[in-house]
Design a protein around this motif. Structure first.
Motif, PDB file in Angstrom:
ATOM      1  N   TRP A  13       0.832  -1.192   0.000  1.00 26.30           N
ATOM      2  CA  TRP A  13       0.000   0.000   0.000  1.00 26.30           C
ATOM      3  C   TRP A  13       0.869   1.244   0.000  1.00 26.30           C
ATOM      4  O   TRP A  13       2.037   1.208   0.377  1.00 26.30           O
ATOM      5  CB  TRP A  13      -0.936  -0.036   1.213  1.00 26.30           C
ATOM      6  CG  TRP A  13      -1.700  -1.326   1.242  1.00 26.30           C
ATOM      7  CD1 TRP A  13      -1.366  -2.461   1.932  1.00 26.30           C
ATOM      8  CD2 TRP A  13      -2.858  -1.654   0.486  1.00 26.30           C
ATOM      9  NE1 TRP A  13      -2.276  -3.452   1.663  1.00 26.30           N
ATOM     10  CE2 TRP A  13      -3.198  -2.995   0.777  1.00 26.30           C
ATOM     11  CE3 TRP A  13      -3.655  -0.945  -0.410  1.00 26.30           C
ATOM     12  CZ2 TRP A  13      -4.287  -3.631   0.215  1.00 26.30           C
ATOM     13  CZ3 TRP A  13      -4.754  -1.579  -0.963  1.00 26.30           C
ATOM     14  CH2 TRP A  13      -5.060  -2.909  -0.648  1.00 26.30           C
ATOM     15  N   THR A  44     -11.470  -3.496   3.257  1.00 21.42           N
ATOM     16  CA  THR A  44     -10.613  -3.478   2.080  1.00 21.42           C
ATOM     17  C   THR A  44     -11.457  -3.569   0.818  1.00 21.42           C
ATOM     18  O   THR A  44     -12.567  -4.104   0.844  1.00 21.42           O
ATOM     19  CB  THR A  44      -9.567  -4.611   2.109  1.00 21.42           C
ATOM     20  OG1 THR A  44      -8.660  -4.434   1.025  1.00 21.42           O
ATOM     21  CG2 THR A  44     -10.210  -5.966   2.016  1.00 21.42           C
ATOM     22  N   THR A  79     -10.594  -4.286  -3.440  1.00 19.73           N
ATOM     23  CA  THR A  79      -9.653  -4.474  -4.535  1.00 19.73           C
ATOM     24  C   THR A  79     -10.439  -4.589  -5.826  1.00 19.73           C
ATOM     25  O   THR A  79     -11.501  -5.196  -5.863  1.00 19.73           O
ATOM     26  CB  THR A  79      -8.772  -5.728  -4.361  1.00 19.73           C
ATOM     27  OG1 THR A  79      -9.599  -6.860  -4.142  1.00 19.73           O
ATOM     28  CG2 THR A  79      -7.808  -5.564  -3.202  1.00 19.73           C
ATOM     29  N   VAL A 118      -8.003 -11.314   3.792  1.00 20.05           N
ATOM     30  CA  VAL A 118      -7.475 -10.374   4.774  1.00 20.05           C
ATOM     31  C   VAL A 118      -6.960 -11.222   5.927  1.00 20.05           C
ATOM     32  O   VAL A 118      -7.680 -12.081   6.451  1.00 20.05           O
ATOM     33  CB  VAL A 118      -8.540  -9.370   5.261  1.00 20.05           C
ATOM     34  CG1 VAL A 118      -7.944  -8.441   6.318  1.00 20.05           C
ATOM     35  CG2 VAL A 118      -9.097  -8.568   4.090  1.00 20.05           C
ATOM     36  N   VAL A 176      -3.337  -7.886   3.284  1.00 18.42           N
ATOM     37  CA  VAL A 176      -4.240  -8.389   2.253  1.00 18.42           C
ATOM     38  C   VAL A 176      -3.425  -9.156   1.210  1.00 18.42           C
ATOM     39  O   VAL A 176      -2.347  -8.709   0.806  1.00 18.42           O
ATOM     40  CB  VAL A 176      -4.997  -7.235   1.558  1.00 18.42           C
ATOM     41  CG1 VAL A 176      -5.907  -7.758   0.452  1.00 18.42           C
ATOM     42  CG2 VAL A 176      -5.786  -6.422   2.564  1.00 18.42           C
ATOM     43  N   PHE A 206      -7.207  -0.129   1.589  1.00 21.03           N
ATOM     44  CA  PHE A 206      -7.213  -0.970   2.788  1.00 21.03           C
ATOM     45  C   PHE A 206      -7.189  -0.042   3.993  1.00 21.03           C
ATOM     46  O   PHE A 206      -6.483   0.967   3.983  1.00 21.03           O
ATOM     47  CB  PHE A 206      -5.964  -1.841   2.754  1.00 21.03           C
ATOM     48  CG  PHE A 206      -5.759  -2.773   3.907  1.00 21.03           C
ATOM     49  CD1 PHE A 206      -6.795  -3.450   4.511  1.00 21.03           C
ATOM     50  CD2 PHE A 206      -4.467  -3.002   4.366  1.00 21.03           C
ATOM     51  CE1 PHE A 206      -6.570  -4.339   5.550  1.00 21.03           C
ATOM     52  CE2 PHE A 206      -4.224  -3.889   5.400  1.00 21.03           C
ATOM     53  CZ  PHE A 206      -5.276  -4.557   5.993  1.00 21.03           C
TER      54      PHE A 206
END
Length: 183
Positions: A39, A68, A70, A108, A159, A176
């Motif tokens: 991140w 989170t 994605t 996660v 993650v 996240f």
């Protein structure tokens, strides 16, 4: 005015982390196995949290909401009418269509350090889908998760996703974070 000052003070006492994806987290190799996402701590927000090697590190114990999101992108060729690749999508990432479906899984993990032994990650959330995209065009699939978790000082959260080479490198698509909801 008094309420605004009070809100600002209370917000600054609550541990909060929100990190967008680091564009270098996307890989060009077609790796299917789940890999850790890194991140962008410089572009994100960390208050009473640390960050190291893809992990958000807890500094204050409590009950936290962890979340989170994605997004995965896929395109075989430019959609009719598009004159360039989508913003943030490198032109050298042009993908050939496959006949087989692709599994897009997001995990996660929670790590709790223990004395004398390396931390053992525990899955606290998992989501996924199998996508079968048609030849041609641009496709996107996003996964979002959230849960409350009791965390201690020193705990780590991270993650992992399958097929990380398909991750959307844009900050508003993949992020996240966590915030404390009680002591």
């Amino acid at each position: 005015m008094q309420q605004l000052r009070s809100l600002k003070r209370s917000r600054h006492r609550t541990p909060v982390a929100h990190l967008p994806i680091n564009p270098s987290s996307t890989h060009t190799e077609r790796e299917v196995r789940a890999t850790m996402i890194h991140w962008n701590a410089e572009q994100g927000y960390l208050f009473q949290f640390g960050y190291h090697d893809g992990r958000i590190l807890v500094r204050k114990p409590g009950l936290y909401y962890v979340y989170t999101k994605t997004c995965f992108r896929y395109y075989d060729e430019l959609e009719p009418g598009l004159t360039s690749h989508p913003r943030g999508y490198p032109s050298d990432r042009r993908l050939a269509a496959t006949a087989s479906p692709v599994q897009l899984i997001q995990y996660v993990f929670h790590e709790r350090p223990s004395r004398g032994a390396p931390p053992r990650p525990t899955v606290i959330m998992k989501s996924g889908s199998t996508q079968h995209w048609r030849v041609g065009g641009y496709h996107m699939y996003c996964q979002q998760q959230g849960a409350t978790v009791a965390l201690r000082t020193g705990d780590g959260l991270f993650v992992r996703v399958s097929n990380s080479w398909m991750l959307d490198p844009e900050a508003e698509g993949s992020y996240f974070g966590a915030f404390r909801i009680s002591h």
